[in-house]
Design an enzyme around this catalytic site. Structure first.
Site, PDB file in Angstrom:
ATOM      1  N   VAL A   1       1.522  -6.750 -10.135  1.00  0.00           N
ATOM      2  CA  VAL A   1       1.833  -5.399 -10.053  1.00  0.00           C
ATOM      3  C   VAL A   1       0.408  -4.636  -9.608  1.00  0.00           C
ATOM      4  CG1 VAL A   1       3.808  -5.255 -11.375  1.00  0.00           C
ATOM      5  CG2 VAL A   1       1.769  -5.364 -12.479  1.00  0.00           C
ATOM      6  N   ASP A   2      -0.576  -5.446  -9.638  1.00  0.00           N
ATOM      7  CA  ASP A   2      -1.691  -4.663  -9.339  1.00  0.00           C
ATOM      8  C   ASP A   2      -1.970  -4.938  -7.589  1.00  0.00           C
ATOM      9  OD1 ASP A   2      -2.204  -7.340  -9.308  1.00  0.00           O
ATOM     10  OD2 ASP A   2      -3.875  -7.015 -10.767  1.00  0.00           O
ATOM     11  N   ASP A   3      -0.835  -5.427  -7.267  1.00  0.00           N
ATOM     12  CA  ASP A   3      -0.769  -5.538  -5.666  1.00  0.00           C
ATOM     13  C   ASP A   3       0.176  -4.527  -5.202  1.00  0.00           C
ATOM     14  OD1 ASP A   3      -2.551  -7.771  -5.456  1.00  0.00           O
ATOM     15  OD2 ASP A   3      -1.214  -9.191  -5.460  1.00  0.00           O
TER      16      ASP A   3
END
Ligand code: 6R9
Length: 715
Positions: free
Chosen positions: A576-578
Site C-alpha cells: 500500500v505504500d506503493d
C-alpha cells in the site's frame, strides 16, 4: 466471507473447460481485451478430470467446511496425514486476534508432540519412499549434478544432526545458516529441525543484520564459495566480515562449519580462523547415520527468518512447528495439484520464505522429488531453465515474475549465445522452443503481481497453453499460500491470484477499517487465523502487534492493496505504500507497470511516485504526485523518443490519461533483492534526485545497477 462464498457459488455454475476453446484461443492470441477482468482462461477437461480439486463445487464444499469448522477441518488433516508422538490437547486452535481484547496470541495443536524432520523423512520412508529420489541437485555448470534418495537424505541429515549435538547445539538454540543452493542447505534445515534447534537462514549476510541479531547464535553453517553464472562469490569472506561486526556487539560464534564447495573454490584458497572454523567434510561424515528425534511441542519454534524491514531493525519472523507443518504440506499439495509422480522445481533460494516452505518443508512433507539448482537461471544462456526442465522431466515449475519477465525479454529468438558448447549443441534457435518442456503440467508464480502480459508468455510459450499457473499470493509472515488458484478447479484470469486457500478469509477494508463488500478495492486484511501464521516477531511482540494487528483492529493487516472484481477474483495491487496519488486518483504502481510491460518492446517496468515540485521536468499543473517510470527494454531494442511516446500512449489507452507517466527513465537493469523484488525505496530516491539518501544498498542482488541508473538519470 459470505460475499466470497456468493461469488464462488455463482462461479460454480460456470461451465468448466468444455466448449470454451474458442475463448481460450482469443486469449492465446494475446488480443488486448477491453478489460483483464473479462479474460477467462479455462483449464482443459483433461486437466480438470485428474485434478485433486476438479471443480468450483468441490472447492466450495471444502472451503465452506474449512471456514465453518476450522478446528475440525485442520485437525482432520493433521491427524490423518502426519505423525504425532502425542496428540494435541482439547483445543485445536486458541487465539486472540483483537488488540482491544488483550495480547495477540495464535496457537495451533498446542500440546501435540511431533517433529517436522521425522514427518519429512522417516514417515515417508516407512511409507515406502526409501528409494524415491528426494533431491536432484544441478550445478551452475551444465553437466555436474548429484542426487539423494529419501533414505540417503535421512542418513546425511542424521550425520549433521549428530555433529551439531556433539558441539553442544540443543533444543531451542539458534543456528545461523548461510549456504547457497546446495543439497547441504535443505540437509542443514532438516538436521536443525531434527534436534529441535531453530534455524535462521540467510540469502545475504550483511553485517548490518548480524549485529542486530537477538537470537544469540553460537554456530554458523556456511560454505567457502559459490558459482553463480560466470562469477565466483566468496561466501566465507562475507561471513568472516559479518562475524567481526557481530563480535563488537557481543555475539561470539564458537563454530563456523564450512562446506568445501570444490567446484567453486579449493580449501587452500579459503581464509581460515583456527579454533573456530571447521570443514564440514572433515567432521560430519564421521558421525552415525541414525539420530534419535527430539520430540517437540507443536508450538515450539521451528525457524526464524529475518526480513530486512524497509527501515530500522530487521524483523525476526518466528514460525512454530505443528501448524506450519500442516499448512505448508496442505497448500503445496492442493495449489500444485501434487501427485506422487511429479518432479518439482522451485527456483527460489532457501534464504527466502519461498525456499523454506516450498523447496524444503512443503514438498518433503509430501514425499516429493525436488530439484535444487545452484546457479543463475540464464547461465550459460537463457534456455537453461528449460534445459533443466527437460533433463529432470520437471512437472511443476515454480518461479517469480521477475524471472519470467527477464526470460521473456531475452526473446524467443536466440540472439547471443555465450557458450561454445551450447552453440554447437543448439545452433541459433529459440531459447524456449528448442526444448521440449512436455513434462510440464503446472506452473507457479510468486513474489509480486505477475503482469498479464508476462502471465500469457509464461502460459503460452513456456507451458504450451497447457499448464495452469498458480499465482500464489502470500508472505513470509503467512508461512504458506493464502490466495491462490487451485489448478483445474476454476478458470483463471491472467494476473489475478483468484481465490483464498482453505481456511483463509481475506477481507478488503477501507481507511477506517470497515469491511467492504462486492466489487471494491482497498487494504487487504485477513480475518481469523490459519495454522501457518507467524506467532511473533522474535524478541519484540509489541512490534508484532503494532505492525500487523493495530492498523485495523480485529484483523491481520497484510500491508498490501487489493481489489476484488465482479466475479470475486482478487487482484493484488502491491504494497500500500506503493500507491501514487495523482490529482486525487489512487493509482497502484502495479497497474501502471502492467500497462507498460504490455508494450511489446518493454521488458520490465518499475513505477514510483514523486512530489511534483521537486522535479524539474514536471508539467506546470500541480497534480500532487507525479508518476515516474523506470523501464527496461526487450533485448536489442534501442531507446528512442518515439518509443517513449508510445510507452506513454500505451498507459493512456489502458488506464487513462491521468495515469500517464510524467517521466520515463530508461534503465538497463533495476535494483532488486535476491528474491526478485524491486526495491522501490531506492528508485524513489533516484527519481527525486535525493542521491545522498539512497540508504543501505548492500541487500541488492547487483548493487552496480544503482550507479548505472544515476548516470542515465538526465539523459
Ligand atoms: C512469498 C513472498 C510478501 C509480499 C506480499 C506482496 C508480494 C508475493 C505475490 C505478491 C502479488 C503474488 N507478493 N506474492 N504480490 N501476487 N502472487 O513473496 O513473501 O518476501 O515476505 O513478500 O510480496 O506484496 O506482501 P515475502
Amino acid at each position: 466471507t459470505t460475499n466470497h462464498l456468493r461469488h464462488v457459488e455463482s462461479m460454480a455454475s460456470l461451465p468448466s473447460g468444455a466448449g470454451k476453446i474458442s475463448h481460450l484461443n482469443a486469449v492465446i492470441l494475446g488480443e488486448a481485451l477491453a478489460s483483464e477482468e473479462n479474460d477467462f482462461v479455462f483449464p482443459s477437461d483433461d486437466f480438470s478430470r485428474q485434478a485433486l480439486i476438479p471443480s468450483p463445487h468441490k472447492y466450495l464444499e471444502m472451503y465452506k467446511r474449512s471456514i465453518e469448522d476450522p478446528a475440525g477441518f485442520w485437525s482432520g488433516i493433521a491427524s490423518s496425514q502426519f505423525y504425532w508422538k502425542q496428540k494435541w490437547g482439547d483445543q485445536v486452535c486458541s487465539e486472540n486476534l483483537d488488540v482491544r481484547k488483550g495480547d495477540i496470541k495464535i496457537e495451533w495443536f498446542k500440546g501435540g508432540i511431533t517433529n517436522i524432520c521425522y514427518n519429512c523423512l522417516d514417515r515417508n520412508i516407512d511409507a515406502g519412499l526409501a528409494d524415491k529420489i528426494a533431491l536432484y541437485w544441478e550445478s551452475n555448470e551444465p553437466g555436474f549434478d548429484a542426487h539423494l534418495t529419501y533414505s540417503q537424505l535421512l542418513h546425511r541429515v542424521c550425520q549433521l544432526a549428530n555433529y551439531l549435538k556433539s558441539i553442544g547445539v540443543r533444543k531451542g538454540d539458534a543456528v545461523i545458516v548461510y549456504l547457497p543452493m546446495l543439497m547441504e542447505l535443505p540437509i542443514t534445515m532438516l538436521a536443525c529441525a531434527r534436534i529441535g534447534a531453530v534455524h535462521s537462514v540467510y540469502i545475504l549476510l550483511p553485517h548490518k543484520i548480524v549485529e542486530k541479531l537477538d537470537c544469540k547464535p553460537k554456530v554458523v553453517i556456511t560454505c567457502n564459495a559459490v558459482r553463480r553464472g560466470p562469477k565466483t562469490i566468496n561466501l566465507k569472506d562475507i561471513v568472516d566480515a559479518a562475524l567481526v561486526e557481530s563480535a563488537k556487539n557481543g555475539i561470539s560464534i564458537d563454530v563456523c562449519l564450512t562446506y568445501e564447495n570444490q567446484s567453486a573454490l579449493k580449501r587452500e584458497s579459503t581464509k581460515w580462523q583456527e579454533g573456530r572454523d571447521v570443514w564440514w567434510e572433515d567432521v560430519v561424515p564421521k558421525y552415525p547415520t541414525t539420530c534419535d528425534v527430539e520430540w517437540v511441542d507443536a508450538e515450539d519454534p521451528l525457524f526464524l527468518l529475518y526480513t530486512s524491514g524497509s527501515t530500522g531493525k530487521p524483523k525476526g519472523v518466528l514460525h512454530t512447528t505443528g501448524g506450519y507443518m500442516v499448512y505448508t504440506a496442505t497448500t503445496f499439495k492442493y495449489a500444485f495439484d501434487y501427485k506422487e509422480s511429479d518432479v518439482y522445481w522451485c527456483t527460489a533460494d532457501c534464504g527466502w520464505i519461498t525456499g523454506h516452505s516450498y523447496v524444503t518443508y512443503g514438498p518433503m512433507l509430501n514425499g516429493a522429488t525436488v530439484v535444487v539448482y545452484e546457479g543463475a537461471p540464464n547461465y550459460p544462456d537463457s534456455g537453461r531453465c528449460w534445459d533443466i526442465v527437460d533433463k529432470y522431466k520437471v512437472t511443476i515449475f515454480y518461479t517469480a515474475p521477475t524471472l519470467v519477465r527477464s526470460l521473456m525479454r531475452d526473446g524467443d529468438e536466440a540472439s547471443c549465445i555465450s557458450n561454445l558448447v551450447y552453440t554447437l549443441k543448439y545452433p541459433v534457435q529459440n531459447y524456449v522452443t528448442r526444448y521440449s518442456r512436455k513434462s510440464l503440467r503446472v506452473l507457479g508464480s510468486v513474489g509480486e503481481p505477475i503482469n498479464p502480459s508476462a502471465w500469457r508468455w509464461f502460459f503460452n510459450v513456456v507451458g504450451g497453453s497447457r499448464c495452469p499457473i498458480s499465482d500464489t499470493w502470500w508472505q513470509t509472515e503467512t508461512g504458506g499460500f493464502m490466495i491462490t488458484p487451485l489448478p483445474g478447479a476454476w478458470p483463471q484470469k491472467p494476473g489475478s491470484a483468484t481465490f483464498p486457500f482453505f481456511g483463509v478469509q481475506p477481507v478488503i477494508v477501507d481507511e477506517k477499517g470497515t469491511e467492504i463488500d462486492g466489487e471494491c478495492s482497498g487494504y487487504l486484511c485477513v480475518k481469523g487465523s490459519w495454522p501457518g501464521a507467524f506467532r511473533t516477531l522474535y524478541g519484540d511482540h509489541e512490534r508484532y502487534e503494532t505492525t500487523y494487528f493495530r492498523p485495523f483492529p480485529g484483523y491481520y493487516f497484510t500491508g498490501d492493496g487489493c481489489s476484488r472484481d465482479k466475479d470475486g477474483y482478487h487482484w493484488l495491487t502491491g504494497r500500500v505504500d506503493d500507491v501514487i496519488n495523482v490529482s486525487g486518483h489512487r493509482i497502484g504502481t502495479a497497474e501502471v507497470e502492467s500497462a507498460l510491460v504490455s508494450h511489446p518492446q518493454c521488458a520490465e517496468a518499475a513505477v514510483v511516485g514523486v512530489e511534483h515540485e521537486v522535479i524539474k521536468w514536471s508539467v506546470a499543473s500541480v497534480k500532487g504526485q507525479g508518476i515516474y517510470a523506470f523501464v527496461t527494454l526487450v533485448e536489442g531494442v534501442p531507446y528512442s523518443e518515439e518509443l517513449r511516446k508510445s510507452l506513454i500512449l500505451t498507459v493512456r489507452n489502458q488506464i487513462g490519461a491521468f495515469a500517464a507517466p510524467d517521466k520515463i527513465h530508461w534503465a538497463p537493469g533495476l535494483p532488486k533483492t535476491r528474491s526478485g523484488k524491486i526495491m522501490r525505496r531506492i528508485l524513489r530516491k533516484i527519481a527525486s534526485r535525493q542521491l545522498d539518501e539512497l540508504g543501505d544498498i548492500s541487500t541488492l542482488a547487483e548493487p552496480g545497477v544503482v550507479d548505472q541508473l544515476i548516470a542515465l538519470a538526465d539523459s
